[in-house]
Structures are given as C-alpha cells and as structure tokens.
Design a protein around this motif. Sequence first.
Motif, short mmCIF file in Angstrom:
data_model
loop_
_atom_site.label_atom_id
_atom_site.label_comp_id
_atom_site.label_asym_id
_atom_site.label_seq_id
_atom_site.Cartn_x
_atom_site.Cartn_y
_atom_site.Cartn_z
N SER A 86 -2.56 -12.13 -3.07
CA SER A 86 -3.97 -12.39 -3.87
C SER A 86 -4.53 -11.21 -4.25
CB SER A 86 -4.76 -13.29 -3.03
OG SER A 86 -6.18 -13.59 -3.74
N ARG A 87 -4.89 -10.97 -5.75
CA ARG A 87 -5.47 -9.81 -6.04
C ARG A 87 -6.84 -9.68 -5.50
NH1 ARG A 87 -4.04 -8.97 -12.62
NH2 ARG A 87 -1.59 -9.39 -12.32
N PHE A 88 -7.70 -10.85 -5.58
CA PHE A 88 -9.14 -10.71 -4.94
C PHE A 88 -9.09 -10.93 -3.58
CE2 PHE A 88 -10.30 -11.17 -9.61
CZ PHE A 88 -11.38 -10.37 -9.69
N GLY A 89 -8.31 -11.68 -3.07
CA GLY A 89 -8.19 -11.68 -1.67
C GLY A 89 -7.85 -10.43 -1.19
N LEU A 133 -1.71 -6.46 7.24
CA LEU A 133 -2.92 -5.60 6.35
C LEU A 133 -2.41 -5.46 5.11
CD1 LEU A 133 -5.81 -4.91 7.06
CD2 LEU A 133 -4.87 -2.45 7.59
N ASN A 134 -1.14 -5.18 4.90
CA ASN A 134 -0.21 -4.68 3.57
C ASN A 134 0.08 -5.87 2.98
OD1 ASN A 134 -0.76 -1.66 3.50
ND2 ASN A 134 0.20 -1.74 5.66
N TRP A 135 -0.12 -7.12 3.20
CA TRP A 135 0.39 -8.23 2.31
C TRP A 135 1.86 -8.23 2.29
CZ3 TRP A 135 -3.15 -11.85 0.70
CH2 TRP A 135 -4.57 -11.40 0.82
N ASN A 150 -18.30 7.64 -0.09
CA ASN A 150 -16.85 7.07 -0.29
C ASN A 150 -17.00 5.93 -1.37
OD1 ASN A 150 -15.54 8.74 1.69
ND2 ASN A 150 -16.23 7.62 3.25
N ASN A 151 -16.77 6.32 -2.53
CA ASN A 151 -17.19 5.44 -3.74
C ASN A 151 -15.95 4.99 -4.60
OD1 ASN A 151 -18.88 4.52 -6.16
ND2 ASN A 151 -17.19 5.85 -6.86
N ALA A 152 -15.01 5.62 -4.70
CA ALA A 152 -13.80 5.43 -5.31
C ALA A 152 -12.93 3.91 -4.69
CB ALA A 152 -12.84 6.46 -5.28
N GLY A 153 -12.37 3.35 -5.85
CA GLY A 153 -11.53 2.26 -5.46
C GLY A 153 -11.10 1.58 -6.67
N VAL A 154 -10.12 0.58 -6.47
CA VAL A 154 -9.46 -0.22 -7.38
C VAL A 154 -9.84 -1.66 -7.04
CG1 VAL A 154 -7.71 1.44 -8.05
CG2 VAL A 154 -7.33 -0.16 -6.06
N MET A 155 -9.85 -2.44 -8.21
CA MET A 155 -10.18 -3.93 -7.85
C MET A 155 -9.14 -4.78 -8.42
SD MET A 155 -13.57 -5.83 -8.88
CE MET A 155 -13.07 -6.44 -10.59
N ALA A 156 -8.60 -5.70 -7.58
CA ALA A 156 -7.78 -6.85 -8.04
C ALA A 156 -6.55 -6.47 -9.23
CB ALA A 156 -8.68 -8.08 -8.89
N VAL A 157 -5.82 -5.31 -8.60
CA VAL A 157 -4.80 -4.77 -9.24
C VAL A 157 -3.45 -5.76 -8.91
CG1 VAL A 157 -5.75 -2.59 -9.67
CG2 VAL A 157 -4.49 -3.15 -7.89
N PRO A 158 -2.52 -5.61 -9.68
CA PRO A 158 -1.58 -6.21 -9.32
C PRO A 158 -0.67 -5.73 -8.13
CG PRO A 158 -1.29 -5.81 -11.83
CD PRO A 158 -2.33 -5.08 -11.14
N TYR A 159 0.20 -6.45 -7.55
CA TYR A 159 0.75 -5.87 -6.20
C TYR A 159 1.32 -4.66 -6.39
CZ TYR A 159 3.27 -5.80 -1.55
OH TYR A 159 3.73 -5.42 -0.52
N GLY A 160 1.26 -3.74 -5.50
CA GLY A 160 1.93 -2.35 -5.76
C GLY A 160 1.68 -1.49 -4.40
N HIS A 161 2.09 -0.35 -4.33
CA HIS A 161 2.00 0.44 -3.36
C HIS A 161 1.48 1.91 -3.61
CE1 HIS A 161 5.42 -2.48 -2.05
NE2 HIS A 161 4.61 -2.71 -0.87
N GLN A 194 -4.54 -1.83 -2.94
CA GLN A 194 -6.00 -1.65 -2.59
C GLN A 194 -6.44 -1.25 -1.15
OE1 GLN A 194 -8.04 -4.91 -5.01
NE2 GLN A 194 -6.06 -5.89 -4.87
N ILE A 195 -5.74 -1.73 -0.24
CA ILE A 195 -6.35 -1.41 1.22
C ILE A 195 -6.02 0.17 1.34
CG2 ILE A 195 -3.84 -1.85 2.40
CD1 ILE A 195 -7.45 -2.93 3.48
N GLY A 196 -4.69 0.48 0.76
CA GLY A 196 -4.47 2.10 1.02
C GLY A 196 -5.42 2.99 0.19
N THR A 197 -5.89 2.60 -0.92
CA THR A 197 -7.07 3.22 -1.65
C THR A 197 -8.28 3.15 -1.23
OG1 THR A 197 -5.41 3.16 -3.65
CG2 THR A 197 -7.81 3.82 -3.97
#
Length: 293
Positions: free
Chosen positions: A158-161, A150-152, A90-101, A109-112
Amino acid sequence: MGGWNTSNIPDLTGKTYIVTGATSGLGASTARGLAEAGAMVIMACRNEIKAHEVAKTIRGKTQIRVLDLADLASVRAFADTVDHAHGLINNAGVMAVPYGHTADGFETQIGTNFLGHFALTGLLLDRISERVVNVSSITHYIGRIDLEDLNWERRAYSRFGAYAQTKLAVLMFTYELQRRLLAAGSAKLALAAHPGYAATEINSKTQNLLEQIIDLGNRLIAQNADMGALPTLFAATAPEAEPAGYYGPAHFNWSGHPVRVSSNAASHDEKVAAQLWELAERFTGVDFTVHPD
C-alpha cells in the motif's frame, strides 16, 4: 494576534545546521529560514543542480553536499564530510511512490524516510551539539509498524500505508532518541515536527490518478511551504521548544502557526520503539550508541 514565525527565530550567527532534502518545498523553506537568521546551512541533497538553483535564492550562507538517503554508502560518505553542526534537520522524504527498493534493498519509503535518516543521525550524533529534528506527518495516525515485514515483502503493498508506516517510525525514533539522550545525561534535544497540509513537490510523485486530486487540494486549501516549514523551524531554534516535543500547525493540525501537538498512542509504545531501533541498527549496520555530552 499573530503566531510564531521566522521573525521570532533567534540570531543564529555562528551556528551550523544540516537540512536534508533542501532542494524544494519544506526543505528549501527551512534552509532559507535558518540561513536568513545568520546560520550556515549545509544543504544535503541528492540533486546538486537543483540545490544550486535554490541556494541562489537564499540570502545567507549555504554549502551544498551530496546525500542520497536511499543509498547507505552515500549516507556514510556524507557523514564523513561533517566535522560539527548545531542542528540536524531530517526533512527529506518520498511519499506514496510505487513499490521499489533502495540501493541496499529496502522498500523505497522506509529506506529513504526512516532508515536513511536513522543511519545519518547515528553516524553524526556525536558531532551534533544541540538538536535533532525529524519531520513526520499527520498520516502517522494511520501508520502501523510491522516489525516482521518492515519492507513489505509479505504484505500486499500500500503506497500510503507504507508512507504512514515511515512517518510513525520517525516519531517513534524521535521519542526513543530523547529517552536515550536523557539516560546518557546528554543535554541534546530530539524533536519532531509536521507541516500540516502544505503544498510541496513531495505531493506530486504518486504517479497515479491521485496526483490530480492532490494537485487540486494544493491549489485550493493547502498552505504554502513557508508556512509548512514553521513547525520545523520552531523545533530547530525556539528556546522554548521542549525535549521530545512534537510541533505542528495550530488549526486542527492542518494549517497555521506552530504549536505543540499530540501524536497517536502507537508512537509512544516504548517496547516497539526499542525493537524498531534494534531492527534499524541491524538493517543499516550503524551501531547507534548514545554517549553523554
């Protein structure tokens, strides 16, 4: 004296591994290391065109299948294509992206990074015979799991948070999965790895001024993706890898060859981990029951 590297990967002929996000960076390097050791690698990727370009550079057997971790319908469709695999990375991911769904309404980020992989693992676990490896990050040290948000939706985003929360969640999931495997009498292993500071494309998607700083760091001090993938490859293949082992670079968690590393106290909170598991089951609709082998 050199450390563990791809020359130490055992012969994987006859084995099959799934690698999510194998279109670039760590995922591509992980897929390459496994395939060149003889494995069949299922490259589970959102971008088929890019996946085919990467596959052409790999000496070994690969298959490309569509997987969008930000869409649970895609996760289920992909899982339906898998009959058996020895390992799931399980490697895929996104990092510090703008708020979205995501497609299912989760914070991106939590979803992906977490919920998508949680669902994928739950759907496939009975068809994985050896190991599940989750890729975390040193940023988990600043992560905090907010089970109430969990979903802010109520916190200031916070992108990094948000990113750090996902990487802490991934570690807690790993340790909880290993506890449940052990309790069920399963010989499968759940492990985690992190790349240290590796120059990969995930570091170029923050869409703000920070990109320039990260790009400078990538060019001056980061190790390359092949080195960053070694902890994942160790966790996935090394006979000496231990249950619930967490592996990262030897030099201050930053660079170098893989060794077993420690994670923060929060990652070992069994009560929160169990609550997070139940929440993830509810969010994803995946009844993640661990069965004996």
